[in-house]
Design a protein around this motif. Structure first.
Motif, PDB file in Angstrom:
ATOM      1  N   LYS A  11      13.289 -13.340  19.698  1.00  0.00           N
ATOM      2  CA  LYS A  11      14.642 -12.807  19.737  1.00  0.00           C
ATOM      3  C   LYS A  11      14.992 -12.039  18.465  1.00  0.00           C
ATOM      4  CE  LYS A  11      16.748 -15.955  23.051  1.00  0.00           C
ATOM      5  NZ  LYS A  11      17.878 -16.872  23.357  1.00  0.00           N
ATOM      6  N   GLU A  12      14.341 -12.405  17.358  1.00  0.00           N
ATOM      7  CA  GLU A  12      14.619 -11.739  16.086  1.00  0.00           C
ATOM      8  C   GLU A  12      13.371 -11.069  15.544  1.00  0.00           C
ATOM      9  OE1 GLU A  12      17.472 -13.055  13.045  1.00  0.00           O
ATOM     10  OE2 GLU A  12      17.327 -15.022  14.011  1.00  0.00           O
ATOM     11  N   LEU A  13      13.587 -10.064  14.721  1.00  0.00           N
ATOM     12  CA  LEU A  13      12.504  -9.400  14.003  1.00  0.00           C
ATOM     13  C   LEU A  13      12.774  -9.533  12.505  1.00  0.00           C
ATOM     14  CD1 LEU A  13      12.272  -6.085  16.086  1.00  0.00           C
ATOM     15  CD2 LEU A  13      10.873  -8.149  16.339  1.00  0.00           C
ATOM     16  N   VAL A  14      11.718  -9.458  11.723  1.00  0.00           N
ATOM     17  CA  VAL A  14      11.840  -9.508  10.272  1.00  0.00           C
ATOM     18  C   VAL A  14      11.122  -8.285   9.702  1.00  0.00           C
ATOM     19  CG1 VAL A  14       9.740 -10.866   9.889  1.00  0.00           C
ATOM     20  CG2 VAL A  14      11.638 -11.054   8.269  1.00  0.00           C
ATOM     21  N   SER A  15      11.529  -7.871   8.518  1.00  0.00           N
ATOM     22  CA  SER A  15      10.923  -6.682   7.912  1.00  0.00           C
ATOM     23  C   SER A  15       9.751  -7.067   7.013  1.00  0.00           C
ATOM     24  CB  SER A  15      11.966  -5.924   7.095  1.00  0.00           C
ATOM     25  OG  SER A  15      12.322  -6.673   5.943  1.00  0.00           O
ATOM     26  N   GLU A  16       8.919  -6.096   6.702  1.00  0.00           N
ATOM     27  CA  GLU A  16       7.809  -6.327   5.774  1.00  0.00           C
ATOM     28  C   GLU A  16       8.355  -6.717   4.398  1.00  0.00           C
ATOM     29  OE1 GLU A  16       5.203  -3.018   5.632  1.00  0.00           O
ATOM     30  OE2 GLU A  16       4.695  -3.088   7.772  1.00  0.00           O
ATOM     31  N   LEU A  17       9.480  -6.119   4.008  1.00  0.00           N
ATOM     32  CA  LEU A  17      10.086  -6.447   2.719  1.00  0.00           C
ATOM     33  C   LEU A  17      10.573  -7.893   2.723  1.00  0.00           C
ATOM     34  CD1 LEU A  17      10.943  -5.411  -0.057  1.00  0.00           C
ATOM     35  CD2 LEU A  17      13.129  -4.696   0.966  1.00  0.00           C
ATOM     36  N   GLY A  18      11.154  -8.335   3.841  1.00  0.00           N
ATOM     37  CA  GLY A  18      11.613  -9.716   3.938  1.00  0.00           C
ATOM     38  C   GLY A  18      10.468 -10.701   3.807  1.00  0.00           C
ATOM     39  N   LEU A  19       9.350 -10.404   4.484  1.00  0.00           N
ATOM     40  CA  LEU A  19       8.187 -11.294   4.370  1.00  0.00           C
ATOM     41  C   LEU A  19       7.635 -11.287   2.953  1.00  0.00           C
ATOM     42  CD1 LEU A  19       6.022 -10.885   7.612  1.00  0.00           C
ATOM     43  CD2 LEU A  19       7.522 -12.757   6.946  1.00  0.00           C
ATOM     44  N   ALA A  20       7.622 -10.128   2.344  1.00  0.00           N
ATOM     45  CA  ALA A  20       7.068 -10.021   0.987  1.00  0.00           C
ATOM     46  C   ALA A  20       7.868 -10.856  -0.004  1.00  0.00           C
ATOM     47  CB  ALA A  20       7.041  -8.562   0.550  1.00  0.00           C
ATOM     48  N   ASN A  21       9.119 -11.135   0.293  1.00  0.00           N
ATOM     49  CA  ASN A  21       9.973 -11.909  -0.611  1.00  0.00           C
ATOM     50  C   ASN A  21      10.224 -13.325  -0.096  1.00  0.00           C
ATOM     51  OD1 ASN A  21      11.186 -10.065  -2.912  1.00  0.00           O
ATOM     52  ND2 ASN A  21      11.033  -8.802  -1.064  1.00  0.00           N
ATOM     53  N   SER A  22       9.308 -13.833   0.700  1.00  0.00           N
ATOM     54  CA  SER A  22       9.404 -15.217   1.184  1.00  0.00           C
ATOM     55  C   SER A  22       8.018 -15.836   1.156  1.00  0.00           C
ATOM     56  CB  SER A  22       9.976 -15.260   2.604  1.00  0.00           C
ATOM     57  OG  SER A  22       8.993 -14.904   3.558  1.00  0.00           O
ATOM     58  N   SER A  23       7.976 -17.134   1.413  1.00  0.00           N
ATOM     59  CA  SER A  23       6.672 -17.808   1.430  1.00  0.00           C
ATOM     60  C   SER A  23       6.020 -17.749   2.798  1.00  0.00           C
ATOM     61  CB  SER A  23       6.837 -19.274   1.004  1.00  0.00           C
ATOM     62  OG  SER A  23       7.741 -19.953   1.863  1.00  0.00           O
ATOM     63  N   ALA A  24       6.691 -17.118   3.760  1.00  0.00           N
ATOM     64  CA  ALA A  24       6.076 -16.896   5.067  1.00  0.00           C
ATOM     65  C   ALA A  24       5.170 -15.680   4.991  1.00  0.00           C
ATOM     66  CB  ALA A  24       7.145 -16.684   6.124  1.00  0.00           C
ATOM     67  N   ARG A  25       4.236 -15.597   5.933  1.00  0.00           N
ATOM     68  CA  ARG A  25       3.392 -14.403   5.968  1.00  0.00           C
ATOM     69  C   ARG A  25       3.095 -14.030   7.410  1.00  0.00           C
ATOM     70  NH1 ARG A  25      -2.128 -14.409   6.557  1.00  0.00           N
ATOM     71  NH2 ARG A  25      -3.188 -16.411   6.886  1.00  0.00           N
ATOM     72  N   LEU A  26       2.662 -12.801   7.587  1.00  0.00           N
ATOM     73  CA  LEU A  26       2.309 -12.330   8.916  1.00  0.00           C
ATOM     74  C   LEU A  26       1.018 -13.004   9.349  1.00  0.00           C
ATOM     75  CD1 LEU A  26       3.009 -10.376  11.215  1.00  0.00           C
ATOM     76  CD2 LEU A  26       1.607  -8.655  10.062  1.00  0.00           C
ATOM     77  N   LEU A  27       1.068 -13.678  10.502  1.00  0.00           N
ATOM     78  CA  LEU A  27      -0.081 -14.427  11.000  1.00  0.00           C
ATOM     79  C   LEU A  27      -0.733 -13.675  12.148  1.00  0.00           C
ATOM     80  CD1 LEU A  27       1.573 -17.956  10.921  1.00  0.00           C
ATOM     81  CD2 LEU A  27      -0.084 -17.016   9.291  1.00  0.00           C
ATOM     82  N   PRO A  28      -2.062 -13.769  12.270  1.00  0.00           N
ATOM     83  CA  PRO A  28      -2.761 -12.979  13.287  1.00  0.00           C
ATOM     84  C   PRO A  28      -2.611 -13.556  14.690  1.00  0.00           C
ATOM     85  CG  PRO A  28      -4.318 -14.378  12.121  1.00  0.00           C
ATOM     86  CD  PRO A  28      -3.000 -14.555  11.429  1.00  0.00           C
ATOM     87  N   ALA A  29      -2.739 -12.684  15.678  1.00  0.00           N
ATOM     88  CA  ALA A  29      -2.780 -13.142  17.065  1.00  0.00           C
ATOM     89  C   ALA A  29      -3.874 -14.187  17.204  1.00  0.00           C
ATOM     90  CB  ALA A  29      -3.046 -11.954  17.991  1.00  0.00           C
ATOM     91  N   GLY A  30      -3.615 -15.210  17.997  1.00  0.00           N
ATOM     92  CA  GLY A  30      -4.562 -16.313  18.138  1.00  0.00           C
ATOM     93  C   GLY A  30      -4.183 -17.517  17.302  1.00  0.00           C
ATOM     94  N   THR A  31      -3.219 -17.346  16.386  1.00  0.00           N
ATOM     95  CA  THR A  31      -2.721 -18.485  15.614  1.00  0.00           C
ATOM     96  C   THR A  31      -2.018 -19.467  16.552  1.00  0.00           C
ATOM     97  OG1 THR A  31      -2.425 -17.126  13.633  1.00  0.00           O
ATOM     98  CG2 THR A  31      -1.165 -19.184  13.744  1.00  0.00           C
ATOM     99  N   VAL A  32      -2.262 -20.754  16.353  1.00  0.00           N
ATOM    100  CA  VAL A  32      -1.635 -21.787  17.188  1.00  0.00           C
ATOM    101  C   VAL A  32      -0.432 -22.344  16.441  1.00  0.00           C
ATOM    102  CG1 VAL A  32      -1.970 -23.943  18.446  1.00  0.00           C
ATOM    103  CG2 VAL A  32      -3.881 -22.345  18.174  1.00  0.00           C
TER     104      VAL A  32
END
Length: 447
Positions: A298-319
């Motif tokens: 339902k929501e999207l996040v920006s690359e800048l938002g991820l860069a300033n958090s401890s979350a990261r972009l996870l690859p397809a296939g992640t459980v």
């Protein structure tokens, strides 16, 4: 069931009611109402009242179209003197304030219950020249619901109120009193038959759900070869596993990643958002057990938002596994995405497939139930997540197990869907029968 129509009909004078049997009348509800009792709001506890205690009804006592006295709460002793309106036989309980779907829900009371009382959100309606059970069945028809919706139009979309004046102006088709009794008796008998069939289908669905869970649990702990030598895993929920399987923490076979929420105090982090961001608003997708992959959020996040958090972009296939609120539900990311801190995510190493890990997590329902903490806001804490154990077959065997489970779960889900469709058809039949009987479309007097 084929039932005859009445021999003669007349125009009811009400456009949306149409024709009614010649000897019936279209009347305002106020004509057959003797009195309407209202209860009071009192302090109570969450548990139902015992026989020697006083209780107040919950609005849910009429949610299913029948009056259910077990839906009550014990009243604290200090409030006993404030109680009003004990539950009496021969009345209809009506929910006067509720959500749009439930306001006006009603059920007939068939016996006195001296220790139960009404709250302020329920009415107890007494009748004259009308059989309460007949009115109760009328309250289950689309004609009644349409009048409720019209009367409540324009009020809050989340909580609506039905006034007594509006309620008394409702119109119903009314046969003579003896015929009302005959119709109510007929509907008691026929709806009981349909309800019995619905109960059978509901029992079947529960058994299929148990079979589904047992099939997954057995396959991911015992494998598919009943002749395989076994060994003690040393893990309570795993028990014995095939001797050639490895046993260890999930994080030994998959890299564990937690999610995060970038600060909302930086609007620029939430601009030009293109990255799917899985939140608790999306957890309903995980609760649907026949969904293996998730692709949309339902929501999207920006690359800048991820860069300033401890979350990261996870690859397809992640459980992913939900660990907060709706705890213990899982799915595989169908595309690259990030999640909030409410989810634990595993990126599988070469020795573990995402499909097999998904089935492992779905086979651990009892383990998640054991680990959940908190009463109102449940969660699984990170130290417990770090200790989660699994049995790991060779990669080829994982593929065989996944293929077997895909086939079996698809078969069980198809049977569940068929039973669910059967329930829907039975409910439609029940509703149509009630509506036809109380509007005079069928003559049940000799049935």
């Amino acid at each position: 069931m084929s039932l005859p129509r009445y021999q003669e009909y007349k125009n009811s004078g009400v456009a949306w009611l149409g024709n009614i049997p010649r000897h019936w009348e279209a009347v305002f509800l106020k004509r057959v109402i003797k009195a309407i009792d209202s209860g009071v709001s009192v302090n109570s506890i969450d548990t139902p009242a015992e026989e020697n205690e006083l209780g107040v009804l919950k609005t849910s006592c009429v949610y299913r179209g029948e009056f259910d006295p077990s839906e009550n709460k014990a009243v604290i002793p200090e409030e006993h003197d404030r109680l009003a309106c004990p539950v009496r036989a021969g009345t209809v309980i009506v929910s006067r304030m509720n959500t749009p779907e439930l306001v006006g829900a009603a059920g007939v009371v068939r016996q006195n219950i001296d220790n139960l009382f009404l709250p302020d959100r329920l009415w107890q309606v007494h009748f004259k020249d009308a059989v309460p059970a007949y009115v109760h069945y009328w309250c289950q028809t689309p004609i009644y619901r349409a009048q409720v919706q019209s009367a409540c139009a324009g009020t809050s979309s989340s909580m609506q109120n039905l006034s007594q004046d509006e309620f008394r102006r409702f119109v119903l088709a009314l046969p003579p009193i003896r015929e009302q009794s005959a119709i109510a008796t007929f509907l008691d008998r026929e709806t009981a038959k349909i309800d019995g069939l619905i109960a059978q289908q509901e029992k079947l669905i529960a058994l299929l759900a148990e079979k589904r869970q047992a099939t997954i649990s057995h396959a991911i702990t015992k494998g598919l070869n009943p002749a395989a030598p076994m060994k003690d895993s040393g893990v309570a929920w795993l028990g014995e596993v095939p001797a050639h399987w490895r046993v260890g923490k999930i994080q030994n076979f998959a890299k564990r990643e937690s999610g995060h929420t970038p600060s909302r105090q930086h609007p620029e982090w939430w601009e030009n958002c293109t990255i799917p961001w899985f939140t608790l608003a999306d957890v309903w997708q995980l609760r649907t057990d026949n969904v293996k992959f998730v692709y949309e959020t339902k929501e999207l996040v920006s690359e800048l938002g991820l860069a300033n958090s401890s979350a990261r972009l996870l690859p397809a296939g992640t459980v992913m596994l939900s660990r907060t609120a709706s705890v213990g539900y899982s799915a595989i990311m169908g595309c690259d995405m990030a999640t909030t801190q409410d989810f634990i995510n595993w990126v599988c190493k070469p020795e573990l497939t995402s499909d097999f890990l998904l089935y492992v997590l779905r086979g651990m329902r009892t383990e998640f139930d054991r680990l959940m903490m908190g009463s109102t806001h449940q969660t699984i804490y990170m130290p417990d997540v770090a200790k989660l154990m699994m049995g790991l077959p060779p990669i080829e065997e994982q593929a065989f197990i996944v293929s077997f489970l895909d086939t079996e779960i698809t078969r069980l889900d198809a049977l569940t869907a068929e039973a669910t469709r059967g329930i829907a058809l039975l409910k439609e039949r029940r509703s149509a029968l009630i509506s036809a009987a109380v509007t005079g479309k069928i003559d049940v007097r000799l049935s």
